[in-house]
Design an enzyme around this catalytic site. Structure first.
Site, PDB file in Angstrom:
ATOM      1  N   SER A 153       0.839  -1.203   0.000  1.00 10.49           N
ATOM      2  CA  SER A 153       0.000   0.000   0.000  1.00 10.49           C
ATOM      3  C   SER A 153       0.868   1.245   0.000  1.00 10.49           C
ATOM      4  O   SER A 153       2.041   1.210   0.392  1.00 10.49           O
ATOM      5  CB  SER A 153      -0.893  -0.006   1.243  1.00 10.49           C
ATOM      6  OG  SER A 153      -1.490   1.244   1.457  1.00 10.49           O
ATOM      7  N   TYR A 166      -2.752  -0.535  10.063  1.00 13.65           N
ATOM      8  CA  TYR A 166      -2.673  -0.907   8.646  1.00 13.65           C
ATOM      9  C   TYR A 166      -1.315  -0.508   8.065  1.00 13.65           C
ATOM     10  O   TYR A 166      -0.678  -1.288   7.346  1.00 13.65           O
ATOM     11  CB  TYR A 166      -3.804  -0.224   7.885  1.00 13.65           C
ATOM     12  CG  TYR A 166      -3.893  -0.571   6.427  1.00 13.65           C
ATOM     13  CD1 TYR A 166      -4.401  -1.804   6.009  1.00 13.65           C
ATOM     14  CD2 TYR A 166      -3.487   0.332   5.449  1.00 13.65           C
ATOM     15  CE1 TYR A 166      -4.501  -2.125   4.662  1.00 13.65           C
ATOM     16  CE2 TYR A 166      -3.588   0.028   4.101  1.00 13.65           C
ATOM     17  CZ  TYR A 166      -4.095  -1.194   3.714  1.00 13.65           C
ATOM     18  OH  TYR A 166      -4.197  -1.505   2.384  1.00 13.65           O
ATOM     19  N   LYS A 170       1.418  -3.088   6.490  1.00 17.93           N
ATOM     20  CA  LYS A 170       1.867  -2.987   5.101  1.00 17.93           C
ATOM     21  C   LYS A 170       3.358  -2.641   5.025  1.00 17.93           C
ATOM     22  O   LYS A 170       4.060  -3.065   4.103  1.00 17.93           O
ATOM     23  CB  LYS A 170       1.035  -1.952   4.347  1.00 17.93           C
ATOM     24  CG  LYS A 170      -0.414  -2.371   4.148  1.00 17.93           C
ATOM     25  CD  LYS A 170      -0.534  -3.671   3.362  1.00 17.93           C
ATOM     26  CE  LYS A 170      -1.953  -4.023   3.028  1.00 17.93           C
ATOM     27  NZ  LYS A 170      -2.078  -5.265   2.228  1.00 17.93           N
TER      28      LYS A 170
END
Length: 263
Positions: A153, A166, A170
């Site tokens: 990401s 998150y 990532k």
């Protein structure tokens, strides 16, 4: 030094072909995972979709048609990873490409993110991927041929507010890519990551509908001034899995319209 005979194209015209490959895509029943499966299927691969929701998997494989199948599996049940790998080898004889796409998201201020919430993100995005790689990679090493892809990401490349867990998960992908590539590449197994920018999906469309200012901010800092399509990520995955990328390993490939270098 090894020579991967199976990845060598017969002619220069089919260097991007995945014909004869078995590609396994986690989270392949929807969104970017489904697009990756679709592009790999168009490139000639036999695709196997992995996910928790059988209805979504069945619908996706029905749309793909021949050379597609699915297995219901929750990658957070890491104790079942070996069983899944054995089933894949039993059914198909090999796995040429493993795409670690399954993941979950959490949008919440950093200081409000609980340990349990943080753990949940890590279990799916990081630990689940690790368990599956540990189960499948030995068969690739034995064959001296294989490709492992992570779908990372933009959150792994620069700071985005309210996505602490998150972003951490990532970012962990990038460390995993670097370490795995140094360990596995001498055995003919390449490891790479794709870092999608802002992609037009059903999920993003709903989010932007409730926050048009955010959409405008994203477009203003994206040099191409548009959102990407899921297939943009899918075709990048095809390239990285193909013989065209036979000397590419340990990389992070942004597919972001220039957002990571935009102002």
């Amino acid at each position: 030094m090894y020579i991967d005979e199976q990845s060598k194209p017969e002619t220069s015209t089919n260097v991007f072909s995945l014909s004869g490959q078995i590609a396994v895509i986690t989270g392949g029943g929807s969104g970017i995972g489904q697009a990756i499966a679709g592009c790999m299927h168009k490139a000639g691969a036999q695709v196997v979709l992995i996910g928790r929701r059988e209805d979504a998997l069945a619908k996706a494989t029905e749309e793909l048609g021949d050379r597609s199948s699915y297995l219901v599996h929750d990658i957070t049940e890491t104790q079942k990873s070996e069983q899944l790998a054995e089933r894949l080898i039993a059914d198909w004889g090999k796995v040429d490409c493993l795409v670690n796409n399954a993941g979950i998201h959490l949008k919440k201020p950093a200081l409000d993110t609980s340990v349990d919430e943080f753990n949940s993100i890590l279990e799916t995005n990081v630990l689940g991927a690790h368990a599956l790689i540990s189960a499948i990679a030995p068969s690739m090493i034995k064959r001296k041929s294989g490709s492992i892809l992570f779908v990372s990401s933009m959150a792994s490349l620069f700071g985005i507010p309210q996505v602490l867990a998150y972003s951490a998960a990532k970012s962990a992908h990038l460390g995993m890519v670097r370490t795995l590539s140094t360990e596995l590449s001498p055995h003919g197994v390449r490891v790479n990551s794709i870092a999608p920018g802002w992609i037009e999906t059903e999920m993003s469309s709903k989010a932007f509908a409730n926050d048009p200012a955010r959409r405008e901010k994203i477009l203003s800092r994206t040099p191409m001034q548009k959102l990407g399509s899921p297939d943009d990520v899918g075709w990048a995955a095809v390239y990285l899995a193909s013989a065209a990328a036979s000397f590419v390993t340990g990389t992070v490939f942004p597919v972001d319209g220039g957002a990571s270098i935009g102002f």
